[in-house]
Write a protein that holds these residues in place. Structure first.
Motif: not given
Length: 280
Positions: A65-82
């Protein structure tokens, strides 16, 4: 506006603000910014562990899986959790702090002693214990972090309420017959807002770091979620050959936590000039 001008005059706080705004924009537009948003959750074994290239700027992970795509999508998850954790913690901690700070007696003392017990136990240990009682997942991490972070708001608001309840304007309001809820909600709480905002901003950075650590330990987000901590955990068995696998999710954690911490320091300095960092 004056607080914003003070922040913009501080290069360190401005850097924190820019990092947070950049992350927020990435989170909002994540599905459009990610190069391969539809394939970020699927396995592509023929292209697993490819190093950074023009096709995959951050390389690929152990499932292709493309790590750049997962890092970008993970940003939404991280901020949502915070945002969720800090929001729930405020809903619990702020009323507790207001009530305990305004009242005297055994009930107020009991609430603050319970708060002290929570504060005495390291948040990560308490979150791990709560996480083990529930099924691993992102919701579990959010519940565990919310139940362990509210005492910080309770203690902050308690101290501010204790300080403000002896102020002259509070005595004047009581003298003209203002009710206690009106004094607390319309006057004490707004005056305590700067301290709450500082605690919330710093808390978001700490929450992102702790949530990533919970994901790393297997208590937080579960596969195939694009969680940064989970990505670092999955990369351990492929080091040092696939150095790019943990590096870019780790840098994302570093920069976002750093941004919130720098912004929190700037807000603290703007809210209370006495705490402003010395300049040479």
């Amino acid at each position: 506006m004056s607080a914003l001008r003070r922040i913009l005059r501080d290069p360190v706080a401005t850097l924190g603000l820019l990092l947070v705004l950049f992350a927020a924009l990435v989170a909002i537009f994540a599905p459009w910014l990610a190069p391969y948003p539809d394939d970020a959750f699927d396995s592509h074994l023929l292209q697993r562990l490819k190093p950074p290239s023009a096709e995959f700027p951050f390389g690929t992970d152990n499932l292709g899986r493309d790590i750049l795509s997962r890092v970008i999508l993970g940003t939404r998850s991280a901020i949502t959790v915070a945002v969720s954790v800090v929001g729930v913690s405020m809903l619990i901690g702020v009323p507790v702090g207001l009530w305990a700070g305004w009242r005297d007696g055994w009930a107020s003392e009991s609430l603050m002693r319970v708060t002290d017990v929570f504060l005495a136990v390291p948040q990560l240990i308490l979150a791990l214990a709560l996480g083990q009682l529930m099924a691993p997942g992102l919701f579990t991490a959010m519940v565990a972090l919310s139940l362990t972070y509210w005492p910080f708001f309770a203690r902050t608001v308690h101290a501010e309420t204790r300080r403000l309840r002896t102020a002259l304007f509070v005595d004047a309001l009581a003298g003209i017959g203002a009710s206690t809820p009106r004094i607390l909600l319309a006057h004490v709480l707004p005056n305590a807002a700067p301290a709450i905002l500082v605690r919330a901003t710093i808390g978001m950075g700490f929450t992102i770091l702790t949530a990533a650590l919970l994901g790393f330990l297997g208590v937080g987000a579960a596969p195939p979620s694009p969680d940064w901590g989970l990505a670092v955990s999955e990369a351990r068995q492929h080091l040092p050959e696939a150095w790019w696998f943990p590096t870019f999710p780790g840098l994302a954690i570093l920069f976002l936590v750093l941004g919130f911490n720098l912004l929190g320091d700037g807000l603290r300095d703007a809210a209370d000039p006495r705490l402003r960092r010395s300049r040479h």
